[in-house]
Design an enzyme around this catalytic site. Sequence first.
Site, short mmCIF file in Angstrom:
data_model
loop_
_atom_site.label_atom_id
_atom_site.label_comp_id
_atom_site.label_asym_id
_atom_site.label_seq_id
_atom_site.Cartn_x
_atom_site.Cartn_y
_atom_site.Cartn_z
CG ASP A 61 -6.80 -2.27 -3.98
OD1 ASP A 61 -7.56 -1.81 -3.11
OD2 ASP A 61 -5.57 -2.20 -3.91
CG HIS A 100 -5.57 -2.43 0.00
ND1 HIS A 100 -4.91 -1.82 -1.05
CD2 HIS A 100 -4.95 -1.99 1.13
CE1 HIS A 100 -3.94 -1.06 -0.59
NE2 HIS A 100 -3.95 -1.14 0.74
CB SER A 126 -0.95 -0.04 1.21
OG SER A 126 -1.94 0.95 1.10
#
Length: 863
Positions: A743, A777, A669
């Site tokens: 995501d 994610h 991330s």
Amino acid sequence: MRFRNVVPVNASENDGASNGDARSSSSTTDYEDSSAGNGYCLPPREIRDIVDAPPLPTLSFSPNRDKILFLKRRSLPPLAELARPEEKLAGVRIDGKCNSRSRMSYYTGIGIYQIMDDGTLGPEKELSGLPSGAKINFLTWRTGRSSMLKVWVADIEAGKARPLFEAPDIFLNAVFDNFVWVNNSTLLVCTIPLSRGGPPKKPLVPSGPKIQSNEQKDIIQTRTYQDLLKDEYDEDLFDYYGTSQLLLVTLDGSVKPIGSPAIYTSLDPSPDEKYIMISSMHRPYSFTVPCGRFPRKVDLWSADGKFLRELCDLPLAEDIPITHNSVRRGKRSIHWRADKPSTLVWGISWCDDSLALVYESWYRTRRLRTWIISPGCESATPRILFDRSSEDVYSDPGSPMLRKTSIGTYVIAKIKKESDEGTYLLLNGSGATPQGNIPFLDLFDINTGNKERIWESDKEKYYETVVALMCDQDEGDIYVNQLRVLTSKESKTENTQYFILSWPEKKATQVTNFPHPYPQLSSLKKEMIRYQRRDGVQLTATLYLPPDYDPARDGPLPSLMWSYPGEFKSKDAAGQAIENFLSFKSPANTSIPSWIAYKALTGQSNVLGQSYRKCPTYLKGYRNSKLVIPRILMTWYVEQLVASAEAAVEEVIRRGVAHPDKIAVGGHSYGAFMTANLLAHAPHLFCCGIARSGAYNRTLTPFGFQNEDRTLWEAVDTYVEMSPFISANKIKKPILLIHGEEDNNPGTLTMQSDRFYNALKGHGALCRLVILPFESHGYAARESVMHVLWETDRWLQKYCVTANLSNASVDPNEHEEDASSSISDRESKVGAAGGVAEQPDHEIDKIHTMHRYNWYDPEQLIL
């Protein structure tokens, strides 16, 4: 090109691969690498054993503290579960067949234990009566025989479960709220309306164009939310799945419909069981924001289902500013006062008429204040109890512990001393210190502010925490010499066990005796290291080393620095340690820890993890497992990022544990964003990188990102200079990009990795892009996690461990040569580098509180 340590194998090994073209690594066999990649691949058996280890159960205690449930879990789900069709509506992902949120976690069984008088557990009683193959979570179960969800009631004394509804056509609607106890024999349940037909059909030919208009010139700035409503069909579909019929149902089987079908989002009975506060959402909807900002109505009903009055009706909230501390207009966070029969309040932590706490915070200054008030005394002047910086973890006094009341609510626990009329609170704190976290329990006099430390975690070998009070089952005062608390205890090499600690002797009785889930990792070395950035910022990191490793004897190893950036307001705050280095780290929660543990355990690498601390106007430097960067001064992001990385690299080289030419960098991330920037602006530090689920072009997140609350148009240079996409032409070191195809995290659209890869490829960079089908994610399916481990192992083995040091950083085309013969005999025994994972999933690792599992009667549990 040939590599050692990997070999294609047939999926008939049944290691969980979803097709017949799974591959597995091997420590003895070569394999012909396919750069295109076909099918899911498997990492070495040692890694698979760690990932597939059965997870420890989650615990839930009964309100009377005389019983405990072991909620049993399985390891990673198969990809087929993620592949179930789902509707993406207004920021919510819905499993249409179950009429619930998609990808819900669940338990596979429930073990019931009696807590004996001495604190030990009686024999296990397995809950029976559930259908074969039932999937259980805190609100429902589902089986292969029916895709719809049902509610079951479990009699804990008898150890048997039965359906709550006798009618076979009543199903739970679990998209929003699902059910609550109204009293000890009645539940209020959100169900699918019996009159509901099939889902609306999408028109083959649209009735017209999709139009959004702002002719009224409203200023609407929003983050890059995903899965939003797109058209009228989506609005109808959202209504279809979200609408519930409320039913009052008793344990003896009587059912009473109340109210009209609506999208009910919250059901909250009053402590005296006479009223129910019910929240719902309604049109007009929005194509710009998720459903949490849709119009919201809060009503007061009687416990028998009669509407009494409207408390508020909040309008659509598209225009909430993007700056921190911004909120929607109108009443919010309405809840029942926990110490009164039926009083509604806004935002206060209650004890009684003489004591309540009000919390105040402001992000821009990082101030955090706690006020003490006396609700029952109008003449009493509120006073500040604590006033501190939210970034200064060393000054954190801890949080007041709560106790259960006779009406089932939780209030701040007041503690008494024998022959002492003072009023005391129990402050449970994480105990951040320069040596790491040392949790504590303080007896705090609210009148004088004096503290007495009545318990503290071991500082030498074990990491201990206080989890919950175990002496609040009866009404009346709690005396300090009669305290009983549940504690957890673990070490670097010993997994978590739970104890009941009893005063005044502070005798610890062990409650659980879970087997070590990863006995092969018990010898892994872990330590906290300290170092300083050139501008004076003090930093700490976690260093993992192979067992019995001696840098003087064995020499430096290939290494991986795994980190995540953060921002701070002050230099001193950025340098504080926030982790206990005696704690047990489970490697199975994410893919990176499992890979790290394997590599370090086999003596093939060391691992450096920067912490999750951040730096402010100063914003420079790492801190314990993640990074340090500025908030408003994001203009200095790259400068500080590089300075922090240089400090970390210089320290491990100084210690002699890291080979200066074999240090890789990676992150997930915002950590992926960091990785790409470091490869662009500090190529001298790292030989390669791994960037997972990142955002690389900040112009695609124009209304703020992370802690940046200026827009692109207010800070054009910052957005551009921080974007590694703009610097793609500068990246010459190998970079592996991994991203979930689905995501839904704001800002990290899968498109970010797609476009970054194309930019890199357009400049001849050595790069690889892996898109994981059905993953969001974070990565959940076993096939995906195993493949990420395989990709990680392959990448670091190829471009870190056995890379041609003289050419790897100069000519990306040279990577096709087999460089294994160019390293020494010692280095030839070294595998790919290791790394440190993101923060653990506390929902998995920690005990859940009792109310989460909807206990009401001490012997009745809802599933």
